[in-house]
Design an enzyme around this catalytic site. Structure first.
Site, PDB file in Angstrom:
ATOM      1  N   TYR A 166      14.452  25.938  84.939  1.00 47.15           N
ATOM      2  CA  TYR A 166      14.566  25.233  83.652  1.00 47.15           C
ATOM      3  C   TYR A 166      15.547  24.082  83.766  1.00 47.15           C
ATOM      4  CZ  TYR A 166      19.164  27.279  82.995  1.00 47.15           C
ATOM      5  OH  TYR A 166      20.477  27.617  83.152  1.00 47.15           O
ATOM      6  N   PHE A 177      22.900  19.826  79.834  1.00 41.39           N
ATOM      7  CA  PHE A 177      24.057  20.718  79.843  1.00 41.39           C
ATOM      8  C   PHE A 177      23.930  21.814  80.912  1.00 41.39           C
ATOM      9  CE2 PHE A 177      21.192  22.528  76.636  1.00 41.39           C
ATOM     10  CZ  PHE A 177      21.095  23.848  77.043  1.00 41.39           C
ATOM     11  N   ASP A 178      22.732  22.023  81.444  1.00 41.85           N
ATOM     12  CA  ASP A 178      22.585  23.029  82.511  1.00 41.85           C
ATOM     13  C   ASP A 178      21.212  22.868  83.155  1.00 41.85           C
ATOM     14  OD1 ASP A 178      23.298  25.062  84.201  1.00 41.85           O
ATOM     15  OD2 ASP A 178      22.764  26.668  82.812  1.00 41.85           O
ATOM     16  N   ILE A 189      19.589  34.612  75.385  1.00 41.80           N
ATOM     17  CA  ILE A 189      19.714  34.183  73.995  1.00 41.80           C
ATOM     18  C   ILE A 189      18.383  34.405  73.299  1.00 41.80           C
ATOM     19  CG2 ILE A 189      21.573  32.518  74.445  1.00 41.80           C
ATOM     20  CD1 ILE A 189      19.444  30.301  74.402  1.00 41.80           C
ATOM     21  N   TYR A 243      23.487  29.514  70.368  1.00 38.11           N
ATOM     22  CA  TYR A 243      24.891  29.911  70.438  1.00 38.11           C
ATOM     23  C   TYR A 243      25.624  29.720  69.115  1.00 38.11           C
ATOM     24  CZ  TYR A 243      23.995  30.427  75.340  1.00 38.11           C
ATOM     25  OH  TYR A 243      23.492  30.850  76.530  1.00 38.11           O
ATOM     26  N   PHE A 271      14.818  23.077  76.014  1.00 37.21           N
ATOM     27  CA  PHE A 271      14.588  23.630  77.360  1.00 37.21           C
ATOM     28  C   PHE A 271      13.217  23.201  77.873  1.00 37.21           C
ATOM     29  CE2 PHE A 271      17.621  26.587  75.524  1.00 37.21           C
ATOM     30  CZ  PHE A 271      18.536  26.749  76.545  1.00 37.21           C
TER      31      PHE A 271
END
Length: 557
Positions: free
Chosen positions: A45, A55-56, A75, A101, A118
């Site tokens: 992903y 962010f990731d 999550i 979050y 995502f």
């Protein structure tokens, strides 16, 4: 996400399921399975905010994410967004804050109340209750035996991950993968997946991680918890306890004799591997393979496989490697540990101690006079190999064959077969090569060939002893020279000699050596007596053979 991030419990109100926006922007044409609650999944992903800032990313870490879907370890938005995905499916997920979050976020990475975006690709799905998935892609029509535990197998394979990523192939190495089945030398899934296969069969085997390399994976090519897909072609297999397997393809109705140790066999063959690859053929050389059996001149499996064959038989001989060329193979055409298949056609065989085999087809009644050595005979014959290949026939010529028996004018076996025959008698003779044309053969006759003759004796003339051209039926004339010298001039020229001999034959007083050319026989007699070759015989030159060799049984000029 990092394990600490994706593994954190969701904060705040999880909200309704429809709040996760799912865009299935790529769906594979074939979807064998969809991710369900409780399934173990692997995926890649990229995670970004609405403005596109990343962010990731699992790609950046060089490792896929693995985990169980739908049990609260991710999550909530991701848990819901991954369910129903197919392997290789790609989705865009928009996860609202209350399914991500929440109002707290993740310090330094995700601000409070952040909507997360995502881009996900599903790579693997499996469940702890999964079993091996075996699909037969092709299977040979004939399958006499299938793989069992403890068998030694040789197979080709292509190995991929569930998403199609290749990780290994025997084809790229140019050799089969060779190993024992069910002895722990393979991963458990492959051990199970090869069972029941036929030589030449193709299978697709999907192996869940717990039957493959599990949590550790393998090197850099197989990630942890990866399902493996093998496309397998079983080339051959055998068991170390195997003996030679025989299949009788065609056996003649009449089989008077079967080959045993010490026999010399001539046979044609095609030699293949179990997958049908031809490695050798006697037909391509247009020459039989000739050898003794049971004496170690050929591989042990063929030594055994030719025992008990009939002339003209066709049989298949399947030989395990420990009775063939073993682990090393032979040359560049027979791999190590290869099972060999020989389709054999036995042309003939014999034993060096064999005599001529005589079968009387017809013998006239009242047969009182039979042939002996030195007799002059006329006969017809057909000569062939034992497989029916026609070689020669006297019927192709205007006259029968003529020969003096015992004069080394025909092969020994035929000479023997013509003895003790009556005029009009018919026989079939089987002549082994040591009484025929031997290892070298002859014009039109292969080396070491057993010959079959069909003979019919047309006529016979009583012969004369070896070394004689003429014999008297009684005592020779007392004044032989004077009677030969017809004009009484003291010399006997050729014409006088010929006239005298012909008169003796006509009056029944003696006989010439039988021949198709009596004049030549008389001419040879004259040359023998004309010792100085001056064209006439003098009294000093004329001698009976009995005077020369003191043989008193017969007298001859």
């Amino acid at each position: 996400l990092l394990p600490g991030i994706l593994g954190a419990p969701a904060l705040g109100d999880p909200g309704p399921l429809e709040d996760v926006v799912i865009d299935r922007y790529y769906i594979p044409k074939i979807c064998l399975r969809e991710a369900q609650m409780g399934d173990f999944i692997r995926y890649h992903y990229n995670g970004t905010f609405k403005d596109g800032k990343k962010f990731d990313s699992s790609y950046d870490r060089g490792a896929t994410v693995a985990g169980v879907v739908g049990v609260g370890r991710l999550i909530t938005g991701m848990d819901r967004g991954l369910q129903g995905m197919c392997v290789n499916e790609r989705r865009h997920l928009i996860v609202p804050p209350h399914l991500g979050y929440g109002s707290i976020g993740v310090a330094g990475l995700i601000p409070p109340d952040a909507t997360l975006y995502f881009d996900v690709v599903m790579l693997d799905i499996w469940n702890k209750n999964d079993k091996l998935q075996i699909t037969t892609l092709s299977k040979p029509e004939r399958c006499n035996r299938t793989v069992e535990n403890s068998d030694f197998v040789r197979y080709h394979y292509n190995g991929t991950l569930l998403d199609g990523t290749p990780f290994d192939s025997s084809y790229s190495k140019g050799s089969t993968y060779d190993t024992y089945v069910g002895t722990g030398w393979l991963i458990k899934g492959m051990d199970q997946g090869l069972l029941g296969m036929c030589a030449g069969e193709k299978r697709s085997i999907i192996i869940p991680p717990f039957l493959a390399y599990g949590e550790k994976g393998y090197g850099t090519v197989i990630p942890p918890q990866a399902s493996l897909v093998f496309s397998v072609l079983l080339v051959d297999f055998h068991n170390p306890k195997d003996g030679v397997f025989l299949e009788h393809l065609e056996v003649p109705e009449s089989c008077k004799r079967r080959a045993v140790t010490g026999d010399f066999v001539r046979y044609h063959y095609n030699g293949t591997l179990m997958d049908g690859t031809l490695f050798d053929s006697s037909y391509s050389r247009n020459q039989t393979y000739n050898t003794y059996i049971g004496k170690g001149y050929i591989i042990p499996g063929m030594d055994q496989g030719l025992q008990g064959v009939c002339m003209g038989e066709q049989r298949r001989v399947v030989i395990p490697p420990h009775l063939a060329y073993g682990e090393d193979g032979a040359g560049d055409k027979i791999p190590g540990s290869a099972v060999l298949v020989f389709d054999v056609h036995v042309i003939d065989f014999h034993n060096p101690a064999d005599p001529v085999e005589i079968e009387t087809v017809f013998r006239p009644e009242g047969c009182n006079v039979t042939t002996r050595n030195r007799d002059f005979v006329r006969y017809h014959y057909n000569c062939s190999l034992l497989d029916g290949t026609r070689l020669f026939s006297s019927h192709d010529y205007e006259k029968p064959q003529e020969v003096t028996l015992g004069a080394n004018k025909v092969i020994e076996g035929l000479n023997s077969g013509l003895l003790d025959m009556c005029a009009g008698e018919r026989r079939v003779l089987i002549v082994p090569p040591h009484l025929g044309h031997g290892e070298s053969g002859a014009r039109g006759v292969p080396g070491s060939a057993v010959l079959r003759f069909e003979v019919e004796l047309i006529s016979m003339e009583e012969g004369v002893p070896e070394g004689y051209l003429f014999i008297w039926h009684g005592e020779p004339p007392a004044s032989l020279y004077e009677q030969m010298d017809l004009n009484k001039d003291g010399g006997i020229p050729a014409d006088e000699f010929s006239t005298f001999i012909k008169t003796q034959v006509a009056e029944g007083k003696g006989r010439l050596m039988p021949s198709s050319d009596p004049e030549k026989v008389i001419a040879d007699m004259f040359r023998n007596q004309d010792r100085n070759q001056d064209g006439k015989i003098t009294p000093d030159e004329l001698k009976l053979k009995s005077d020369e060799d003191q043989e008193k049984i017969h007298e001859e000029l």
